[in-house]
Design an enzyme around this catalytic site. Structure first.
Site, PDB file in Angstrom:
ATOM      1  N   HIS A  12       0.698  -1.458   0.095  1.00 51.71           N
ATOM      2  CA  HIS A  12       0.134  -0.325  -0.307  1.00 51.71           C
ATOM      3  C   HIS A  12       0.634   1.336  -0.151  1.00 51.71           C
ATOM      4  O   HIS A  12       0.456   1.983   0.688  1.00 51.71           O
ATOM      5  CB  HIS A  12      -0.640   0.134   0.742  1.00 51.71           C
ATOM      6  CG  HIS A  12      -0.071  -0.311   2.588  1.00 51.71           C
ATOM      7  ND1 HIS A  12      -0.694  -0.630   3.560  1.00 51.71           N
ATOM      8  CD2 HIS A  12       0.912   0.372   3.317  1.00 51.71           C
ATOM      9  CE1 HIS A  12       0.026  -1.067   5.046  1.00 51.71           C
ATOM     10  NE2 HIS A  12       1.075   0.033   4.416  1.00 51.71           N
ATOM     11  N   HIS A  59      -1.764   4.636   9.964  1.00 50.08           N
ATOM     12  CA  HIS A  59      -0.291   5.037  10.135  1.00 50.08           C
ATOM     13  C   HIS A  59      -0.815   6.239  10.776  1.00 50.08           C
ATOM     14  O   HIS A  59       0.017   7.457  10.603  1.00 50.08           O
ATOM     15  CB  HIS A  59       0.385   5.310   8.480  1.00 50.08           C
ATOM     16  CG  HIS A  59       0.173   4.075   8.210  1.00 50.08           C
ATOM     17  ND1 HIS A  59       0.025   2.695   7.252  1.00 50.08           N
ATOM     18  CD2 HIS A  59       1.916   3.088   7.638  1.00 50.08           C
ATOM     19  CE1 HIS A  59      -0.506   2.028   6.793  1.00 50.08           C
ATOM     20  NE2 HIS A  59       1.534   2.373   6.664  1.00 50.08           N
ATOM     21  N   HIS A 193      10.588  -3.973   4.102  1.00 47.62           N
ATOM     22  CA  HIS A 193      10.655  -2.562   3.644  1.00 47.62           C
ATOM     23  C   HIS A 193      10.570  -2.125   5.641  1.00 47.62           C
ATOM     24  O   HIS A 193       9.835  -2.376   6.418  1.00 47.62           O
ATOM     25  CB  HIS A 193       9.974  -1.766   3.014  1.00 47.62           C
ATOM     26  CG  HIS A 193       8.216  -1.708   3.413  1.00 47.62           C
ATOM     27  ND1 HIS A 193       6.720  -2.532   3.803  1.00 47.62           N
ATOM     28  CD2 HIS A 193       7.931  -0.864   3.967  1.00 47.62           C
ATOM     29  CE1 HIS A 193       6.012  -2.270   4.478  1.00 47.62           C
ATOM     30  NE2 HIS A 193       6.093  -0.420   4.621  1.00 47.62           N
ATOM     31  N   GLU A 240       3.532  -5.299   8.954  1.00 50.29           N
ATOM     32  CA  GLU A 240       2.629  -5.417   8.628  1.00 50.29           C
ATOM     33  C   GLU A 240       1.906  -6.236   7.606  1.00 50.29           C
ATOM     34  O   GLU A 240       0.536  -6.846   7.264  1.00 50.29           O
ATOM     35  CB  GLU A 240       2.821  -3.798   7.001  1.00 50.29           C
ATOM     36  CG  GLU A 240       2.501  -2.626   7.110  1.00 50.29           C
ATOM     37  CD  GLU A 240       2.762  -1.910   6.607  1.00 50.29           C
ATOM     38  OE1 GLU A 240       2.622  -0.871   7.228  1.00 50.29           O
ATOM     39  OE2 GLU A 240       3.056  -2.616   5.432  1.00 50.29           O
TER      40      GLU A 240
HETATM   41  C1  DHB Z   1       6.490   2.928   2.638  1.00 57.08           C
HETATM   42  C2  DHB Z   1       5.867   1.827   2.900  1.00 57.08           C
HETATM   43  C3  DHB Z   1       3.944   1.894   3.535  1.00 57.08           C
HETATM   44  O1  DHB Z   1       3.916   0.510   4.161  1.00 57.08           O
HETATM   45  C4  DHB Z   1       4.255   3.018   4.182  1.00 57.08           C
HETATM   46  O2  DHB Z   1       2.314   2.860   4.930  1.00 57.08           O
HETATM   47  C5  DHB Z   1       4.450   4.254   4.215  1.00 57.08           C
HETATM   48  C6  DHB Z   1       5.616   4.376   3.035  1.00 57.08           C
HETATM   49  C7  DHB Z   1       7.499   3.431   1.174  1.00 57.08           C
HETATM   50  O3  DHB Z   1       8.144   2.418   1.142  1.00 57.08           O
HETATM   51  O4  DHB Z   1       7.288   4.344   0.865  1.00 57.08           O
HETATM   52 FE    FE Z   2       2.207   1.086   5.351  1.00 55.25          FE
END
Ligand code: DHB
Ligand code: FE
Length: 288
Positions: A12, A59, A193, A240
């Site tokens: 997302h 978030h 990530h 997540e």
């Molecule tokens: C990014 C990924 C995410 O899951 C998020 O909530 C905000 C930013 C990203 O990779 O930039």
């Molecule tokens: Fe996220």
């Protein structure tokens, strides 16, 4: 009886929203990512869901670090989007499947999942971006929603086992709903990530592939880890994955993988898309 059609699992990343707003779907950077949704669109065209149960994480838009429910469920007639700081255009409002929310609340609490029940709730990019990906250019969202927010943000997070069990409880509750709804389940976020700290930029393709390989037929393997194991393996935002595990639980024991796509990187994220079709009870062929 409601029909659970299948589950769509997707990253997302907010930058996807900017790419859509600027029409960059065929740009070389974005093309391999957006191409993964073609089979999802084809499936949705046949499946014709009218309700989406969405497992995602907030978030800092609706909940912040001072008040962070472990599991929250929406029971509103409408959910508005607002910008929590990414500079994204505002997304269309989402109509709530209020009666179904009420049924899920009753069933989950009776099943010892003491949910935070939100009769007002803002939804952020983690719910809206997947909708733009699934139903691009829709004038009005074709599905009503039940949002379920899982804390993947602040320690202590729920265990993967608990998230899978939550999803299974949702699946049982959906199966006992007497309405005619055609339901798609969404799990958003991930895969690996990490946005901040010493490991900012961390990705783990081996672990991501392991998760994609096990989600469909062996979700209990993923549930055997702790949430902190997942932080270690997938990064502090890669956790997540808990949303994916919960969404998988709602699909029952038998699923068939229809499509998957994996692409590194989109922004800071190993982006993944997966579609699992339910093969339990009334399946697509009977319902079509
Ligand atoms: C990014 C990924 C995410 O899951 C998020 O909530 C905000 C930013 C990203 O990779 O930039
Ligand atoms: Fe996220």
């Amino acid at each position: 009886m409601a029909t659970i059609l299948g589950g769509i699992f997707t990253s997302h990343v907010p930058a996807i929203g900017n790419a859509i707003a600027k029409g960059l779907q065929h740009d070389p950077y974005w093309e391999p990512f957006f191409a993964g949704y073609g089979p999802v669109h084809d499936w949705l065209h046949v499946a014709r869901p009218d309700v989406a149960v969405v497992f995602y994480n907030d978030h800092g838009l609706n909940f912040f670090l001072d008040k962070m429910p472990t599991f929250a469920i929406g029971a509103a007639a409408e959910y508005r989007n607002s910008d929590e700081g990414w500079g994204l255009p505002l997304f269309k409002s989402f109509e709530g499947a209020r009666a179904l929310s009420g049924h899920l609340v009753e069933a989950l609490v009776a099943d010892s999942f003491d949910m935070t029940v939100c009769q007002e709730m803002l939804v952020d990019h983690a719910l809206a971006i997947p909708f733009e990906l699934c139903w691009p250019g829709a004038e009005k969202w074709p599905v009503r929603i039940v949002p379920i927010a899982i804390n993947t943000v602040q320690h202590p997070m729920p265990s993967p086992r608990r998230c899978l069990d939550l999803g299974r409880s949702v699946g049982r509750a959906l199966a006992s709903w007497t309405g005619p709804e055609r339901i798609v389940v969404l799990g958003t976020g991930g895969l690996s990530h990490q946005l901040d700290g010493a490991r900012a930029g961390f990705l783990n393709p081996d672990y991501d592939r392991y998760c994609l390989d096990h989600l469909g037929d062996h979700p209990d393997v993923l549930a055997a880890q702790s949430a902190l194991d997942i932080v270690e393996l997938a990064g502090s935002q890669g956790v997540e994955l808990l949303n994916w595990i919960a969404a998988r639980g709602a699909l029952g024991d038998h699923v068939v993988e229809i499509t998957r796509n994996y692409h590194i990187p989109i922004s800071n994220t190993a982006a993944a898309t997966m579609l699992l079709e339910c093969r339990e009870g009334a399946n697509l062929k009977q319902a079509a």
